[in-house]
Design an enzyme around this catalytic site. Structure first.
Site, PDB file in Angstrom:
ATOM      1  CG  HIS A   1     -12.503  -7.614   5.025  1.00  0.00           C
ATOM      2  ND1 HIS A   1     -11.589  -8.446   6.008  1.00  0.00           N
ATOM      3  CD2 HIS A   1     -11.702  -7.796   3.841  1.00  0.00           C
ATOM      4  CE1 HIS A   1     -10.450  -9.025   5.611  1.00  0.00           C
ATOM      5  NE2 HIS A   1     -10.661  -8.711   4.228  1.00  0.00           N
TER       6      HIS A   1
ATOM      7  CD  GLU B   1      -1.812  -2.281   1.310  1.00  0.00           C
ATOM      8  OE1 GLU B   1      -0.769  -2.725   1.933  1.00  0.00           O
ATOM      9  OE2 GLU B   1      -2.459  -3.289   1.103  1.00  0.00           O
TER      10      GLU B   1
END
Lengths: 480, 297
Positions: free
Chosen positions: B89, B19
């Site tokens: 999530h 990321e």
């Protein structure tokens, strides 16, 4: 409003789990793979056709457990070289006193008088700036300073190996690249003093240079952040019409190479096949941390092959070797469309910064011996002198001239005003200033109106262009 | 889907799984004047890129005196709860970016909003973090113009005008707010006793904030000055959530208009749990209960 059924939303199946990140090709038939491995074990090591392991299909098989462990990868150039027991070799052209090594010809150095002299002059300019600004900081005239002592050869050598339009992402000890590209001393000093005409608006600490005209992307303090950025810039460059002949060079120290962004950047540049030169200045120290406590592997160069990257270690105090390594790296980066890693071995002769006293963690004697034993300036000077391109007289003249122009530029910058105060709010966003910033600007304007006469405030206000008067309009606007 | 086939692998491509690398790479591309649209697979995994977003992208223009900018960068990331996404999530991450000058943060609520706001984000001259409520990816359906259009950033939208109380939210919880309005006006018999007749006819103004930073203080303050009451709903934990910033601003600008304390309904101050999501998220009943308390204060 969407016409979705709100009652059902909390019970939707989640189809996008993180585990799906694993590439589809890894869903191999494990039963078949096991069978294959088992059958190959029965045969002789290394003879088998390649396996089907998804990560590396060309890996051969070994059955000896001890032979299967390893902790270094040797360049193929080392095979058969009985002297190369110290790991990755270092490329150099000159010896410690600036004579070409046996077998090195002028053709291999490939430099003419004017460029070689310009290199040395620029190398000499760095310590001229360093000594004056270091003292200016000690006298409290500037807030901070970082010198380039000992790394003049690595920085100027690399700059000389590039085109003026190659994009530079620097750490902070590479201001020599800007000087090589004829960045004006006035802009240099304006940045350091935060003057009104500083290209960066007086917003950053000294030595955080940037200049679009010189393709030098503004330096920031967080270490290694520029490394993945350089990878992206390299990718953009090869997609930009008219820039196919340019590369990105990204500088950092061996300490910064321990950051996660180093790994991210090198891996990305490699997988995206971007023309980037990663140039690490391995100067032995990250502030007080010696390189021995920074890594256990063979320096930074040993990591390059792990990313599938062309790699070279070069003598960073041999400016000519650095120049030729960078030239070759650029050529390979462009012709092969891939990144190259260069590890320049050097020594940080100066303190880390003006906030550091390096004698607290290393002996002054060790530093002195480095300066005497392996000095990039002496080596370059001897190279020039041997060719009749330089003399004691030129040396003296250059030093006097450098000192003069540096002091004059510093004097001019010191007298300049700071940027006007309202610029403190501007540039946070491009486009219109958001409402909160407008309010806060008006708030400061009002505070200045009330308290601007305080001795501390008025003294600071007087240093700014317009003495803070540019703020008054915002106060009026607020009232209206 | 299909973009790589349409536009080529050099424009739509995989990156290694990093990321901080993805965002750093996007910054580098944008810095060279290219439009870079980076995706972080889940908002929950944007934190490795936090340094690149906060210290680099957001400050790029300011620190260079406007010489270099990464305004062509947009970072998309799915966000908010999805029913069973648990800790990693499900997160709402907008509050971590709200105090970062130089950044814009956007959360759409529907397909039309998503297209219009994303197009505006991509074209905006500043780096944008664009957070997409993933529970709406397949559940929210509406007619979306195929033509090019944008919706303005930093503009809240009054989804439903009203006069008695202002409800402010963004992303998926807006649907819980709509549901709460239905519960309030027509509560199921089993819980009807908790909803006095007086509040059932309340005329509620619902606002979609849409842009978290820089947020539309004017529209919100105008609404609360009119209604005198305010309930702010978000999925993120309440402490130091975006609601805290809005509430602090409203008590400053609407102090004389307020007739009840500003109420915040959010996730509890815990990590986002796997089981028990119904009781963790600001569901319709919790919002309706907050509305009753606010209206009867």
């Amino acid at each position: 409003m969407a016409s979705s059924n709100v009652h059902s939303m909390g019970r939707l199946p989640l189809l996008l789990f993180r585990c799906l990140r694993v590439p589809a090709r890894s869903t191999v038939n494990w039963t078949a793979t096991r069978t294959f491995v088992a059958s190959s074990l029965a045969r002789k090591d290394g003879d088998e056709p390649q396996g089907h392991l998804p990560g590396h299909p060309s890996s051969v098989f070994l059955t000896s457990l001890n032979d299967s462990f390893f902790d270094s990868v040797k360049p193929k150039t080392l095979s058969g070289n009985q002297n190369a027991k110290g790991g990755i070799p270092t490329y150099r052209l000159m010896d410690g006193v600036g004579r070409l090594l046996p077998g090195v010809t002028d053709d291999m150095v490939n430099i003419d008088q004017s460029e070689a002299v310009k290199m040395y002059r620029t190398m000499l300019l760095l310590p001229a700036i360093d000594v004056i600004l270091y003292n200016a900081q000690r006298q409290g005239r500037i807030s901070f300073m970082m010198t380039s002592y000992g790394e003049e050869g690595a920085v100027i050598g690399s700059a000389a190996g590039l085109d003026a339009r190659d994009e530079v992402f620097a750490q902070y000890r590479e201001s020599g690249v800007l000087l090589w590209r004829d960045f004006s001393l006035d802009h240099f000093m304006s940045q350091v003093f935060g003057a009104e005409d500083d290209l960066c608006g007086g917003r950053q600490m000294p030595i955080h240079f940037g200049s679009t005209q010189h393709h030098f992307h503004t330096i920031s303090s967080p270490l290694a952040t520029q490394i993945p950025q350089a990878a992206g810039a390299g990718y953009a460059l090869k997609r930009t019409k008219g820039r196919e002949g340019n590369v990105v060079i990204c500088y950092f120290g061996e300490g910064a190479a321990s950051e996660g962004d180093f790994h991210a950047g090198l891996n990305l540049a490699s997988t995206t096949k971007s023309p980037v030169i990663f140039f690490v200045r391995n100067n032995g120290y990250a502030i007080s941390t010696p390189a021995a406590e920074q890594f256990r592997g063979d320096g930074i160069a040993s990591r390059g092959p792990g990313y599938g990257m062309l790699t070279i270690r070069v003598d960073g105090n041999d400016a000519l070797a650095v120049r030729s390594a960078v030239q070759a790296a650029k050529s390979k980066a462009l012709s092969e469309q891939r990144p190259v890693l260069i590890e320049a071995m050097t020594y940080r002769v100066g303190h880390h910064s003006t906030s550091d006293d390096s004698s607290a963690y290393r002996s002054k004697q060790a530093v002195e011996s480095w300066k005497q034993m392996d000095n990039p300036l002496h080596r370059m000077r001897n190279f020039l002198t041997d060719r009749g391109w330089w003399s004691d007289q030129l040396e003296e003249e250059a030093k006097v001239q450098h000192r003069k122009i540096v002091i004059e530029a510093m004097g001019r910058a010191e007298k300049k005003k700071r940027p006007q105060l309202s610029s403190l709010f501007e540039g946070t966003y491009r486009g219109e200033l958001p409402a909160n910033l407008k309010e806060q600007r008006a708030e400061l304007a009002e505070l200045l109106e009330k308290y601007g006469s305080l001795p501390g405030w008025s003294k600071e206000l007087a240093k700014h262009a317009n003495a803070g008067k540019d703020m008054e309009q915002y106060r009026e606007k607020q009232q209206a | 889907m299909g973009l790589a086939e349409t536009y080529g692998r050099d424009r739509v491509f995989n990156t290694p799984l990093t990321e901080q690398g993805i965002v750093g790479f996007g910054i580098g591309m944008a810095d060279m004047g290219h439009t870079a649209i980076a995706e972080v697979q889940f908002g929950d995994y944007i934190f490795p890129a936090f340094d690149q977003i906060v210290n680099e992208a957001a400050k790029y223009n300011y620190r260079s005196g406007g010489q270099f900018s990464v305004g062509r960068l947009t970072i998309r990331a799915p966000c908010q709860g999805v029913g069973h996404g648990a800790l990693y999530h499900s997160q709402s991450v907008e509050q971590f970016f709200m105090p970062v000058p130089g950044l814009k943060v956007v959360v759409p609520r529907s397909p039309i909003q998503a297209k219009g706001l994303l197009a505006a984000s991509i074209r905006d001259d500043n780096p944008v973090v664009f957070l997409e409520p993933k529970i709406l990816y397949r559940s929210s359906v509406e007619e979306v113009p195929l033509d090019d259009f944008t919706l303005p950033l930093s503009k809240a939208e009054v989804v439903k005008p009203g006069s008695d109380v202002t409800v402010i939210s963004w992303g998926a919880p807006l649907y819980s707010c709509i549901e709460a309005l239905q519960v309030l006006s027509n509560p199921p018999a089993s819980i009807a006793k908790h909803f006095p007749q007086g509040v059932r006819q309340a005329n509620i103004e619902l606002i979609d904030l849409r842009t978290i930073l820089p947020w539309d203080r004017e529209t919100v303050a105008r609404s609360v000055a009119k209604t005198g009451r305010c309930v702010i709903v978000h999925e993120a934990p309440v402490t130091a959530g975006v609601g805290a910033e809005i509430a602090a601003h409203l008590q400053k600008t609407c102090f004389l208009n307020l007739e009840a304390p500003i109420t915040r309904v959010g996730g509890w101050d815990t990590p986002f749990p796997h089981v028990g999501e119904l009781f963790y998220k600001p569901e319709a009943i919790r919002i309706a209960d907050a509305l009753v308390k606010c209206l009867t204060f």
